[in-house]
Design a protein around this motif. Structure first.
Motif, PDB file in Angstrom:
ATOM      1  N   LEU A  60      60.278  27.747  34.642  1.00 20.72           N
ATOM      2  CA  LEU A  60      58.912  27.245  34.740  1.00 20.72           C
ATOM      3  C   LEU A  60      57.996  27.999  33.779  1.00 20.72           C
ATOM      4  CD1 LEU A  60      58.679  27.029  38.635  1.00 20.72           C
ATOM      5  CD2 LEU A  60      59.026  25.128  37.039  1.00 20.72           C
ATOM      6  N   PRO A  61      57.000  27.328  33.232  1.00 19.26           N
ATOM      7  CA  PRO A  61      56.067  27.990  32.308  1.00 19.26           C
ATOM      8  C   PRO A  61      54.982  28.763  33.051  1.00 19.26           C
ATOM      9  CG  PRO A  61      55.451  25.705  32.544  1.00 19.26           C
ATOM     10  CD  PRO A  61      56.719  25.874  33.341  1.00 19.26           C
ATOM     11  N   TYR A  62      54.451  29.773  32.402  1.00 26.08           N
ATOM     12  CA  TYR A  62      53.302  30.506  32.936  1.00 26.08           C
ATOM     13  C   TYR A  62      52.055  29.831  32.369  1.00 26.08           C
ATOM     14  CZ  TYR A  62      50.039  34.329  33.879  1.00 26.08           C
ATOM     15  OH  TYR A  62      48.975  35.076  34.316  1.00 26.08           O
ATOM     16  N   THR A  63      51.287  29.176  33.201  1.00 28.89           N
ATOM     17  CA  THR A  63      50.140  28.405  32.747  1.00 28.89           C
ATOM     18  C   THR A  63      48.832  28.996  33.261  1.00 28.89           C
ATOM     19  OG1 THR A  63      50.163  26.974  34.695  1.00 28.89           O
ATOM     20  CG2 THR A  63      51.543  26.314  32.810  1.00 28.89           C
ATOM     21  N   HIS A  64      47.740  28.558  32.657  1.00 32.95           N
ATOM     22  CA  HIS A  64      46.425  29.026  33.104  1.00 32.95           C
ATOM     23  C   HIS A  64      46.160  28.569  34.542  1.00 32.95           C
ATOM     24  CE1 HIS A  64      42.366  30.551  32.679  1.00 32.95           C
ATOM     25  NE2 HIS A  64      41.906  29.416  33.174  1.00 32.95           N
ATOM     26  N   ALA A  65      46.607  27.380  34.868  1.00 31.56           N
ATOM     27  CA  ALA A  65      46.412  26.873  36.228  1.00 31.56           C
ATOM     28  C   ALA A  65      47.120  27.762  37.252  1.00 31.56           C
ATOM     29  CB  ALA A  65      46.919  25.440  36.327  1.00 31.56           C
ATOM     30  N   TYR A  66      48.321  28.229  36.879  1.00 33.06           N
ATOM     31  CA  TYR A  66      49.042  29.129  37.791  1.00 33.06           C
ATOM     32  C   TYR A  66      48.301  30.460  37.912  1.00 33.06           C
ATOM     33  CZ  TYR A  66      52.561  31.975  40.009  1.00 33.06           C
ATOM     34  OH  TYR A  66      53.205  32.811  40.892  1.00 33.06           O
ATOM     35  N   TYR A  67      47.894  30.991  36.770  1.00 33.22           N
ATOM     36  CA  TYR A  67      47.137  32.252  36.765  1.00 33.22           C
ATOM     37  C   TYR A  67      45.903  32.163  37.661  1.00 33.22           C
ATOM     38  CZ  TYR A  67      43.018  34.705  35.022  1.00 33.22           C
ATOM     39  OH  TYR A  67      41.827  35.364  34.938  1.00 33.22           O
ATOM     40  N   GLU A  68      45.170  31.050  37.546  1.00 29.40           N
ATOM     41  CA  GLU A  68      43.965  30.878  38.356  1.00 29.40           C
ATOM     42  C   GLU A  68      44.296  30.853  39.848  1.00 29.40           C
ATOM     43  OE1 GLU A  68      40.839  30.795  37.715  1.00 29.40           O
ATOM     44  OE2 GLU A  68      40.789  30.741  35.524  1.00 29.40           O
ATOM     45  N   GLY A  69      45.475  30.384  40.182  1.00 31.47           N
ATOM     46  CA  GLY A  69      45.855  30.276  41.586  1.00 31.47           C
ATOM     47  C   GLY A  69      46.274  31.586  42.228  1.00 31.47           C
ATOM     48  N   VAL A  70      46.774  32.526  41.421  1.00 30.59           N
ATOM     49  CA  VAL A  70      47.288  33.773  41.996  1.00 30.59           C
ATOM     50  C   VAL A  70      46.462  35.010  41.653  1.00 30.59           C
ATOM     51  CG1 VAL A  70      49.654  32.909  42.070  1.00 30.59           C
ATOM     52  CG2 VAL A  70      48.873  34.169  40.046  1.00 30.59           C
ATOM     53  N   ALA A  71      45.590  34.910  40.664  1.00 28.21           N
ATOM     54  CA  ALA A  71      44.820  36.085  40.246  1.00 28.21           C
ATOM     55  C   ALA A  71      43.810  36.489  41.317  1.00 28.21           C
ATOM     56  CB  ALA A  71      44.095  35.800  38.934  1.00 28.21           C
ATOM     57  N   HIS A  72      43.727  37.783  41.556  1.00 24.86           N
ATOM     58  CA  HIS A  72      42.719  38.356  42.462  1.00 24.86           C
ATOM     59  C   HIS A  72      42.777  37.786  43.877  1.00 24.86           C
ATOM     60  CE1 HIS A  72      40.752  40.884  39.546  1.00 24.86           C
ATOM     61  NE2 HIS A  72      40.544  39.871  38.730  1.00 24.86           N
ATOM     62  N   THR A  73      43.962  37.487  44.342  1.00 29.28           N
ATOM     63  CA  THR A  73      44.090  37.060  45.728  1.00 29.28           C
ATOM     64  C   THR A  73      45.131  37.933  46.417  1.00 29.28           C
ATOM     65  OG1 THR A  73      44.327  35.135  47.169  1.00 29.28           O
ATOM     66  CG2 THR A  73      45.924  35.337  45.373  1.00 29.28           C
ATOM     67  N   ILE A  74      45.226  37.805  47.715  1.00 28.32           N
ATOM     68  CA  ILE A  74      46.157  38.642  48.462  1.00 28.32           C
ATOM     69  C   ILE A  74      47.567  38.055  48.397  1.00 28.32           C
ATOM     70  CG2 ILE A  74      44.402  39.606  49.973  1.00 28.32           C
ATOM     71  CD1 ILE A  74      45.153  37.575  52.091  1.00 28.32           C
ATOM     72  N   PHE A  75      48.542  38.919  48.602  1.00 29.16           N
ATOM     73  CA  PHE A  75      49.949  38.557  48.467  1.00 29.16           C
ATOM     74  C   PHE A  75      50.339  37.296  49.241  1.00 29.16           C
ATOM     75  CE2 PHE A  75      53.929  41.079  47.213  1.00 29.16           C
ATOM     76  CZ  PHE A  75      53.487  41.252  45.913  1.00 29.16           C
TER      77      PHE A  75
END
Length: 215
Positions: A30-45
């Motif tokens: 799977l690619p690392y996309t901006h949409a994925y980054y936005e979904g996991v950045a600065h959130t809890i595990f």
């Protein structure tokens, strides 16, 4: 009371998670996309794992996803770098008699490992873990909880964070906010500058000048 974020604010650790995410996704083609980054950045595990499972349509449980992330991160927090000016600024704060605490979305194990490895534990009265509370830092509730833990009014707190969403949460809790630059979230700098009470590129900007030390 000064409340400090950990990842990207005190320590240069955001790159750890970007690399972990890239490897995790690459293992599944799977690619690392901006949409994925936005979904996991600065959130809890747990929430990041839930998002990942749904976004990537994975068969693994959230617990299995988190376990793999922990395996990929391994002992990287034991070797993480402190950001420029941080140690000197914490010493300065202590010399001024300020009370300091940490409020973090980091996994407790990683947070304690980094603080111990960098000998920073001594500066902080307590740590508020978003992970344990099940709260994200965009919620004012976590900041109100941190203020209560320190026995202070929210309006008497100043928050240092590299996350725009976290700064929004702290402001909603009626706290003063200091935005901290981090290269991994450079795209937010303009908005951070307009929103935060103060914005710094480095903690070195907050250090006393030599002539001030003599007064």
């Amino acid at each position: 009371m000064f409340l400090f974020d950990l990842d990207g604010t005190l320590i240069d650790s955001n790159g750890i998670w970007k690399n972990v995410d890239r490897e995790f996704l690459a293992r599944r083609g799977l690619p690392y996309t901006h949409a994925y980054y936005e979904g996991v950045a600065h959130t809890i595990f747990p929430l990041a794992a839930k998002f990942t499972k749904e976004f990537c349509n994975l068969p693994e449980s959230c617990e299995e996803i988190m376990a793999e992330w922990m395996e990929l991160a391994e002992d990287l927090y034991a070797h993480v770098s402190i950001k420029p000016g941080v140690r000197a600024y914490l010493k300065q704060c202590k010399a001024e008699g300020r009370r300091l605490a940490v409020v973090t979305s980091s996994v407790p194990e990683h947070c304690r490992t980094a603080l111990k490895a960098l000998s920073l534990e001594k500066y902080f009265e307590n740590i508020t873990f978003a992970h344990d509370l099940g709260l994200e830092k965009k919620s004012p509730e976590i900041w109100l909880t941190a203020a209560k833990a320190g026995g202070v009014r929210p309006e008497d707190c100043t928050v240092f964070d590299d996350s725009l969403a976290a700064c929004w949460g702290a402001r909603a809790a009626k706290m003063r906010v200091v935005g901290v630059y981090d290269n991994y979230f450079a795209q937010d700098e303009k908005e951070m500058r307009s929103f935060c009470d103060v914005y710094i590129r480095s903690f070195e900007e907050l250090l006393w000048l030599p002539e001030q030390r003599r007064r």
